[in-house]
Motif scaffolding. Structure first.
Motif, PDB file in Angstrom:
ATOM      1  N   GLY A  16      -3.797   2.727  -9.788  1.00 17.88           N
ATOM      2  CA  GLY A  16      -4.379   3.189  -8.535  1.00 17.88           C
ATOM      3  C   GLY A  16      -5.703   3.895  -8.773  1.00 17.88           C
ATOM      4  N   LEU A  17      -5.751   4.747  -9.792  1.00 19.69           N
ATOM      5  CA  LEU A  17      -6.994   5.417 -10.141  1.00 19.69           C
ATOM      6  C   LEU A  17      -8.035   4.391 -10.596  1.00 19.69           C
ATOM      7  CD1 LEU A  17      -8.740   7.915 -10.615  1.00 19.69           C
ATOM      8  CD2 LEU A  17      -7.527   8.252 -12.798  1.00 19.69           C
ATOM      9  N   THR A  18      -7.603   3.392 -11.339  1.00 18.16           N
ATOM     10  CA  THR A  18      -8.500   2.321 -11.781  1.00 18.16           C
ATOM     11  C   THR A  18      -9.141   1.632 -10.582  1.00 18.16           C
ATOM     12  OG1 THR A  18      -7.182   1.937 -13.780  1.00 18.16           O
ATOM     13  CG2 THR A  18      -8.626   0.142 -13.060  1.00 18.16           C
ATOM     14  N   HIS A  19      -8.305   1.207  -9.633  1.00 22.94           N
ATOM     15  CA  HIS A  19      -8.833   0.511  -8.446  1.00 22.94           C
ATOM     16  C   HIS A  19      -9.743   1.419  -7.633  1.00 22.94           C
ATOM     17  CE1 HIS A  19      -6.983  -3.422  -8.604  1.00 22.94           C
ATOM     18  NE2 HIS A  19      -5.872  -2.850  -9.044  1.00 22.94           N
ATOM     19  N   GLY A  21      -6.518  -1.139  -2.333  1.00 22.98           N
ATOM     20  CA  GLY A  21      -5.617  -1.261  -3.474  1.00 22.98           C
ATOM     21  C   GLY A  21      -5.388   0.059  -4.180  1.00 22.98           C
ATOM     22  N   GLY A  22      -6.455   0.857  -4.316  1.00 24.57           N
ATOM     23  CA  GLY A  22      -6.319   2.147  -4.971  1.00 24.57           C
ATOM     24  C   GLY A  22      -5.371   3.065  -4.231  1.00 24.57           C
ATOM     25  N   LEU A  77      -1.705   4.330  -5.576  1.00 26.31           N
ATOM     26  CA  LEU A  77      -1.510   5.771  -5.764  1.00 26.31           C
ATOM     27  C   LEU A  77      -0.268   6.235  -5.000  1.00 26.31           C
ATOM     28  CD1 LEU A  77      -5.218   6.894  -5.516  1.00 26.31           C
ATOM     29  CD2 LEU A  77      -3.718   7.273  -7.502  1.00 26.31           C
ATOM     30  N   ARG A  78      -0.118   5.783  -3.774  1.00 23.91           N
ATOM     31  CA  ARG A  78       1.057   6.195  -2.985  1.00 23.91           C
ATOM     32  C   ARG A  78       2.347   5.582  -3.523  1.00 23.91           C
ATOM     33  NH1 ARG A  78      -2.776   6.010   1.624  1.00 23.91           N
ATOM     34  NH2 ARG A  78      -3.136   8.218   2.111  1.00 23.91           N
ATOM     35  N   ARG A  79       2.307   4.332  -3.916  1.00 26.99           N
ATOM     36  CA  ARG A  79       3.500   3.679  -4.467  1.00 26.99           C
ATOM     37  C   ARG A  79       3.919   4.366  -5.763  1.00 26.99           C
ATOM     38  NH1 ARG A  79       2.428  -2.260  -5.497  1.00 26.99           N
ATOM     39  NH2 ARG A  79       2.250  -2.231  -3.242  1.00 26.99           N
ATOM     40  N   GLY A  80       2.957   4.650  -6.624  1.00 27.29           N
ATOM     41  CA  GLY A  80       3.250   5.338  -7.878  1.00 27.29           C
ATOM     42  C   GLY A  80       3.824   6.723  -7.636  1.00 27.29           C
ATOM     43  N   ALA A  81       3.259   7.434  -6.660  1.00 24.79           N
ATOM     44  CA  ALA A  81       3.756   8.780  -6.342  1.00 24.79           C
ATOM     45  C   ALA A  81       5.206   8.724  -5.884  1.00 24.79           C
ATOM     46  CB  ALA A  81       2.879   9.430  -5.278  1.00 24.79           C
ATOM     47  N   ALA A  88      -5.644   9.443  -2.686  1.00 21.65           N
ATOM     48  CA  ALA A  88      -5.511   8.275  -1.799  1.00 21.65           C
ATOM     49  C   ALA A  88      -6.219   8.536  -0.471  1.00 21.65           C
ATOM     50  CB  ALA A  88      -4.040   7.948  -1.576  1.00 21.65           C
ATOM     51  N   HIS A  89      -6.042   9.717   0.063  1.00 26.29           N
ATOM     52  CA  HIS A  89      -6.684  10.074   1.334  1.00 26.29           C
ATOM     53  C   HIS A  89      -8.210  10.054   1.197  1.00 26.29           C
ATOM     54  CE1 HIS A  89      -7.081  11.836   5.269  1.00 26.29           C
ATOM     55  NE2 HIS A  89      -7.835  12.804   4.755  1.00 26.29           N
TER      56      HIS A  89
END
Length: 162
Positions: A93-96, A104-105, A109-113, A138-139
């Motif tokens: 997520g950080l990469t995207h 995508g980012g 990030l939310r899915r990983g969290a 993400a926000h």
């Protein structure tokens, strides 16, 4: 091994890109200098995994940190899979986000969290701070803010950003 289509494949036909990559994992032209890839399939202790991933995150290389987390996801006991998978998703997520892919980012990030938060073990990581970091980033990404991967790197132990 390379197929007639010009794609790099291993002996079993799986994609294995030999192209060099930059610090965010983007493919570069063949022959260009790139960032050394993380070796695949390395079995590390949780402490070694977190330390190596943190070094890569701090260096602005979240794509490479994702590869370290992916090794843990595949080699650690099944009851730890959600934690390591979630950490890999945070890194991607950080990469995207750093590549400018806001949709995508933010999604990763939310899915990983969610995965990290739902995981049982933490191996000393500050899960609430990581979840908070991911949601805030993400926000910001969705608002169109540019992301510098090294400056935005989370602290896996010790909470949030450094």
């Amino acid at each position: 091994m390379s197929t007639g289509e010009g794609r790099d494949r291993d002996s079993e036909g799986r994609a294995r890109s030999a192209r060099p990559r930059d610090g965010l994992g983007r493919p570069l032209p063949y022959g260009a200098p790139g960032v050394e890839r993380q070796p695949e399939g390395v079995v590390r202790t949780p402490e070694e995994t977190v330390a190596q991933a943190q070094r890569l995150l701090d260096a602005g290389m979240p794509f490479h940190a994702h590869e370290v987390f992916e090794d843990a996801w595949k080699s650690r006991p099944a009851d730890e899979a959600a934690l390591w998978r979630g950490l890999a998703q945070l890194a991607v997520g950080l990469t995207h986000a750093a590549r400018g892919n806001a949709v995508g980012g933010a999604r990763l990030l939310r899915r990983g969290a969610r995965s990290v938060e739902a995981a049982g073990g933490t191996h000393g990581m500050d899960v609430p701070a990581l979840v908070r970091w991911a949601g805030e980033l993400a926000h910001r990404v969705e608002r169109g803010e540019a992301v510098d991967a090294a400056r935005e790197a989370p602290r896996l132990r010790g909470g949030g950003l450094e």
